[in-house]
Motif scaffolding. Structure first.
Motif, mmCIF file in Angstrom:
data_model
loop_
_atom_site.group_PDB
_atom_site.id
_atom_site.type_symbol
_atom_site.label_atom_id
_atom_site.label_comp_id
_atom_site.label_asym_id
_atom_site.label_seq_id
_atom_site.Cartn_x
_atom_site.Cartn_y
_atom_site.Cartn_z
ATOM 1 N N ARG A 147 -14.441 -19.257 -32.366
ATOM 2 C CA ARG A 147 -15.202 -20.271 -31.626
ATOM 3 C C ARG A 147 -14.407 -21.560 -31.426
ATOM 4 N NH1 ARG A 147 -20.252 -18.503 -30.997
ATOM 5 N NH2 ARG A 147 -21.025 -20.539 -30.370
ATOM 6 N N TYR A 148 -13.148 -21.393 -31.069
ATOM 7 C CA TYR A 148 -12.340 -22.545 -30.669
ATOM 8 C C TYR A 148 -12.641 -22.889 -29.219
ATOM 9 C CZ TYR A 148 -9.466 -23.014 -34.831
ATOM 10 O OH TYR A 148 -9.034 -23.268 -36.106
ATOM 11 N N LEU A 149 -12.646 -24.166 -28.914
ATOM 12 C CA LEU A 149 -12.893 -24.641 -27.555
ATOM 13 C C LEU A 149 -11.596 -24.573 -26.757
ATOM 14 C CD1 LEU A 149 -14.716 -25.955 -25.415
ATOM 15 C CD2 LEU A 149 -14.068 -28.184 -26.362
ATOM 16 N N LEU A 150 -11.599 -23.773 -25.700
ATOM 17 C CA LEU A 150 -10.429 -23.626 -24.838
ATOM 18 C C LEU A 150 -10.547 -24.595 -23.663
ATOM 19 C CD1 LEU A 150 -10.299 -19.715 -24.653
ATOM 20 C CD2 LEU A 150 -9.169 -21.211 -26.308
ATOM 21 N N ARG A 151 -9.506 -25.361 -23.425
ATOM 22 C CA ARG A 151 -9.530 -26.317 -22.315
ATOM 23 C C ARG A 151 -8.866 -25.768 -21.056
ATOM 24 N NH1 ARG A 151 -8.408 -32.441 -24.568
ATOM 25 N NH2 ARG A 151 -10.312 -32.632 -25.814
ATOM 26 N N THR A 152 -7.695 -25.185 -21.230
ATOM 27 C CA THR A 152 -6.934 -24.651 -20.101
ATOM 28 C C THR A 152 -6.341 -23.312 -20.495
ATOM 29 O OG1 THR A 152 -6.313 -26.906 -19.429
ATOM 30 C CG2 THR A 152 -5.039 -25.099 -18.476
ATOM 31 N N LEU A 153 -6.377 -22.363 -19.562
ATOM 32 C CA LEU A 153 -5.772 -21.066 -19.832
ATOM 33 C C LEU A 153 -4.780 -20.746 -18.716
ATOM 34 C CD1 LEU A 153 -7.356 -17.920 -21.290
ATOM 35 C CD2 LEU A 153 -5.855 -17.714 -19.319
ATOM 36 N N PHE A 154 -3.506 -20.558 -19.097
ATOM 37 C CA PHE A 154 -2.460 -20.164 -18.160
ATOM 38 C C PHE A 154 -2.319 -18.649 -18.183
ATOM 39 C CE2 PHE A 154 -1.151 -24.259 -20.028
ATOM 40 C CZ PHE A 154 -0.973 -25.045 -18.886
ATOM 41 N N PHE A 155 -2.134 -18.045 -17.010
ATOM 42 C CA PHE A 155 -1.827 -16.624 -16.997
ATOM 43 C C PHE A 155 -0.790 -16.319 -15.908
ATOM 44 C CE2 PHE A 155 -5.160 -16.996 -13.889
ATOM 45 C CZ PHE A 155 -4.927 -16.006 -12.943
ATOM 46 N N TYR A 156 0.057 -15.361 -16.234
ATOM 47 C CA TYR A 156 1.118 -14.929 -15.328
ATOM 48 C C TYR A 156 0.665 -13.614 -14.690
ATOM 49 C CZ TYR A 156 5.723 -13.189 -13.879
ATOM 50 O OH TYR A 156 6.786 -12.686 -13.171
ATOM 51 N N PRO A 157 0.295 -13.631 -13.399
ATOM 52 C CA PRO A 157 -0.326 -12.460 -12.753
ATOM 53 C C PRO A 157 0.499 -11.183 -12.779
ATOM 54 C CG PRO A 157 -0.564 -14.428 -11.398
ATOM 55 C CD PRO A 157 0.399 -14.775 -12.491
ATOM 56 N N GLU A 158 1.808 -11.307 -12.957
ATOM 57 C CA GLU A 158 2.645 -10.101 -13.014
ATOM 58 C C GLU A 158 2.410 -9.323 -14.313
ATOM 59 O OE1 GLU A 158 4.649 -8.867 -10.596
ATOM 60 O OE2 GLU A 158 3.769 -10.442 -9.358
ATOM 61 N N LEU A 159 1.905 -10.007 -15.332
ATOM 62 C CA LEU A 159 1.673 -9.357 -16.628
ATOM 63 C C LEU A 159 0.197 -9.122 -16.924
ATOM 64 C CD1 LEU A 159 4.273 -11.149 -18.959
ATOM 65 C CD2 LEU A 159 4.424 -8.888 -17.908
#
Length: 269
Positions: free
Chosen positions: A49-61
């Motif tokens: 239950r950690y608060l996530l502010r921003t999530l980056f993702f690399y669409p190739e993976l």
């Protein structure tokens, strides 16, 4: 939910802020945020239950749909950011992250916040651990043994150091952790009638001869100096792992694992 932005440049302010958070403990502490890297680590952070502010993702993976599936249990979803290969390679420490990194809010770990659910707790206390790899290994052992809490006395570094997160394989996020001074922790243990068992070389009893079936804290110090006098003077029992070779100590995480699993063994008899 859809991602709000795409970032293709390593000079982007958010990318630069992320690099600072990865590299500088002072910034993590000042802003109360840190970096999570990896699919498994993210899963455990969500479970914790950690608060996530921003999530980056690399669409190739990893696809946007897979990311959304990861976040389906999150009540307050983070901002989603698709990043280029260049950006991913800049901010990712390893290739096995699965294409995901996140900025998350740190938690409070004072003893006042530490909740023990069990009436017969088994706790690990580590005094002044310095090496992130050792701290991560202690957290993994605590997870494997199902300990009720890990308490860090006289903390030397930042709990949210990326190397601790990495070496704990994310167990940091699901482990019940308290932080305080040795004096505060001893008072806490005494107040809660938890027996203090200190790993020490002097006035010690072999660990297999000690009763760990009652509320118990196993206390370990550093390999270099061992435990401070604060602990040795307030200990209910000093315990030792008999050595058969030429040295008188082992890696702290190995020693802690031996002691912890003896306690677990006794409690299952």
């Amino acid at each position: 939910m859809s991602y709000i932005k795409e970032i293709n440049s390593v000079q982007n302010p958010l990318v630069r802020q992320t690099l600072v958070l990865i590299e500088k403990s002072r910034e993590r502490k000042k802003k109360g945020i840190f970096i999570i890297e990896g699919i498994k680590e993210l899963e455990l952070a969500i479970k914790g239950r950690y608060l996530l502010r921003t999530l980056f993702f690399y669409p190739e993976l990893i696809s946007k749909e897979e990311v959304l599936n990861q976040l389906k249990e999150v009540e307050d979803p983070p901002e989603l950011v698709s990043i280029s290969k260049e950006v991913f390679q800049k901010i990712a420490y390893r290739n096995s992250t699965g294409g995901i990194l996140a900025i998350a809010k740190t938690k409070e770990h004072s003893l006042d916040q530490l909740k023990l659910e069990s009436k017969n707790p088994l706790i690990l206390v580590a005094e002044a651990p310095e090496k992130p790899g050792n701290i991560g290994a202690l957290l993994r052992t605590a997870d494997a043994a199902g300990l009720d809490a890990v308490i860090i006395a006289n903390a030397k570094g930042d709990l949210y150091n990326p190397n601790i997160i990495r070496s704990s394989v994310g167990c940091l996020f699901t482990t019940n952790i308290g932080i305080g001074s040795s004096e505060e922790i001893i008072e806490y243990l005494k107040k809660n009638n938890i027996s203090i068992n200190c790993a020490a070389l002097t006035a010690s009893k072999a660990y297999t001869l000690v009763d760990f079936t009652q509320p118990t804290a196993i206390v370990v110090g550093t390999e270099a100096t061992g435990l401070s006098e604060d602990w040795l003077q307030k200990s209910d029992q000093n315990i030792i792992i008999p050595m058969r070779g030429e040295i008188d100590s082992m890696n702290v995480s190995v020693s802690a694992a031996i002691l912890i699993f003896e306690a677990v063994r006794q409690r299952k008899l």
